[in-house]
Design a protein around this motif. Structure first.
Motif, mmCIF file in Angstrom:
data_model
loop_
_atom_site.group_PDB
_atom_site.id
_atom_site.type_symbol
_atom_site.label_atom_id
_atom_site.label_comp_id
_atom_site.label_asym_id
_atom_site.label_seq_id
_atom_site.Cartn_x
_atom_site.Cartn_y
_atom_site.Cartn_z
ATOM 1 N N ASP A 104 -9.390 5.846 8.737
ATOM 2 C CA ASP A 104 -9.821 6.905 7.822
ATOM 3 C C ASP A 104 -8.620 7.667 7.272
ATOM 4 O O ASP A 104 -8.557 7.981 6.086
ATOM 5 N N GLY A 105 -7.661 7.969 8.142
ATOM 6 C CA GLY A 105 -6.445 8.657 7.699
ATOM 7 C C GLY A 105 -5.668 7.835 6.692
ATOM 8 O O GLY A 105 -5.135 8.353 5.710
ATOM 9 N N PHE A 106 -5.636 6.527 6.933
ATOM 10 C CA PHE A 106 -4.919 5.643 6.005
ATOM 11 C C PHE A 106 -5.584 5.653 4.628
ATOM 12 O O PHE A 106 -4.903 5.664 3.609
ATOM 13 N N GLU A 107 -6.896 5.667 4.615
ATOM 14 C CA GLU A 107 -7.631 5.711 3.336
ATOM 15 C C GLU A 107 -7.400 7.032 2.604
ATOM 16 O O GLU A 107 -7.519 7.086 1.383
ATOM 17 N N LEU A 108 -7.061 8.087 3.339
ATOM 18 C CA LEU A 108 -6.814 9.395 2.726
ATOM 19 C C LEU A 108 -5.418 9.525 2.132
ATOM 20 O O LEU A 108 -5.140 10.497 1.429
ATOM 21 N N LEU A 109 -4.529 8.575 2.441
ATOM 22 C CA LEU A 109 -3.167 8.644 1.911
ATOM 23 C C LEU A 109 -3.215 8.496 0.396
ATOM 24 O O LEU A 109 -3.670 7.485 -0.123
ATOM 25 N N LYS A 110 -2.759 9.493 -0.309
ATOM 26 C CA LYS A 110 -2.716 9.440 -1.771
ATOM 27 C C LYS A 110 -1.259 9.543 -2.215
ATOM 28 O O LYS A 110 -0.601 8.562 -2.417
ATOM 29 N N ASN A 111 -0.773 10.769 -2.323
ATOM 30 C CA ASN A 111 0.591 10.999 -2.793
ATOM 31 C C ASN A 111 1.582 11.213 -1.657
ATOM 32 O O ASN A 111 2.731 11.528 -1.906
ATOM 33 N N ASN A 112 1.133 11.080 -0.439
ATOM 34 C CA ASN A 112 2.053 11.215 0.688
ATOM 35 C C ASN A 112 2.060 9.910 1.479
ATOM 36 O O ASN A 112 1.197 9.058 1.304
ATOM 37 N N THR A 113 3.045 9.774 2.338
ATOM 38 C CA THR A 113 3.210 8.519 3.073
ATOM 39 C C THR A 113 3.010 8.667 4.577
ATOM 40 O O THR A 113 3.199 7.718 5.313
ATOM 41 N N LEU A 114 2.620 9.860 5.017
ATOM 42 C CA LEU A 114 2.406 10.091 6.436
ATOM 43 C C LEU A 114 1.232 11.043 6.616
ATOM 44 O O LEU A 114 1.205 12.122 6.019
ATOM 45 N N GLN A 115 0.254 10.625 7.405
ATOM 46 C CA GLN A 115 -0.985 11.382 7.576
ATOM 47 C C GLN A 115 -1.413 11.306 9.034
ATOM 48 O O GLN A 115 -1.164 10.308 9.702
ATOM 49 N N LEU A 116 -2.069 12.335 9.497
ATOM 50 C CA LEU A 116 -2.594 12.388 10.855
ATOM 51 C C LEU A 116 -4.088 12.687 10.792
ATOM 52 O O LEU A 116 -4.515 13.513 9.995
ATOM 53 N N LYS A 117 -4.848 11.994 11.617
ATOM 54 C CA LYS A 117 -6.277 12.298 11.721
ATOM 55 C C LYS A 117 -6.651 12.228 13.191
ATOM 56 O O LYS A 117 -6.374 11.249 13.871
#
Length: 182
Positions: A103-116
């Protein structure tokens, strides 16, 4: 609780996989000797399982390793949660950590690092910081990325020892490390 990192290589078609893929495999094998805890699939995507405590450091190591190649970058999501079903391969496994990573990966838009994670307050606190860290890391040039990769990989080594390992002058290494955090 575990962490699952899902990622893919940006620009992978611009650089022969024979250049960067063996390095990534070697790093995964060295850091995660249990091959059932990581997998590279579809040529330029990967998933790995690690501890919550190692997840960010590991993600930054991967970022630095990939950024040693001028035309490449990587985007990653760190999912935190429980392990559920354990498959023979990590991509067959399930649980909230795996779902959160996807889910976090699918939320990546303009950034390259996300946490969920299962904790929205935790995510809303850390994701702005990760966006800033990602923005800084996105700017790394190959020499800076290489210096940071070795600093992250061998945190206990002195700069003079890291410089020797890289075959560089200590002051050159020091400048590269400083550039990496600006």
């Amino acid at each position: 609780m575990i962490a699952v990192i899902t990622g893919d290589i940006i620009g992978s078609r611009k650089v022969d996989a024979g250049v960067w893929l063996p390095q990534l495999k070697t790093f995964f094998t060295a850091h995660l000797p249990d091959a059932s805890r990581w997998e590279i699939y579809r040529g330029d995507s990967f998933q790995l399982q690690t501890s919550v405590f190692e997840a960010l450091s590991l993600a930054l190591c991967i970022k630095a390793l990939i950024k040693t190649h001028a035309l490449l970058d990587v985007r990653m999501a760190i999912g935190i949660g429980l392990a559920g079903f354990v498959g023979e391969r990590i991509t067959e496994s399930g649980g909230t950590a795996f779902v959160n990573s996807g889910d976090g990966f699918e939320l990546l838009k303009n950034n390259t690092l996300q946490l969920k994670s299962p904790f929205e307050t935790f995510d809303s606190y850390f994701n702005p910081m990760l966006k800033l860290v990602g923005f800084i890391a996105d700017q790394w040039k190959p020499a800076t990325a290489e210096a940071l990769f070795y600093r992250l990989r061998y945190p206990d080594l002195l700069q003079k020892d890291l410089a020797g390992l890289l075959g560089k002058d200590k002051s050159t290494l020091n400048k590269a490390l400083k550039r990496g955090v600006r």
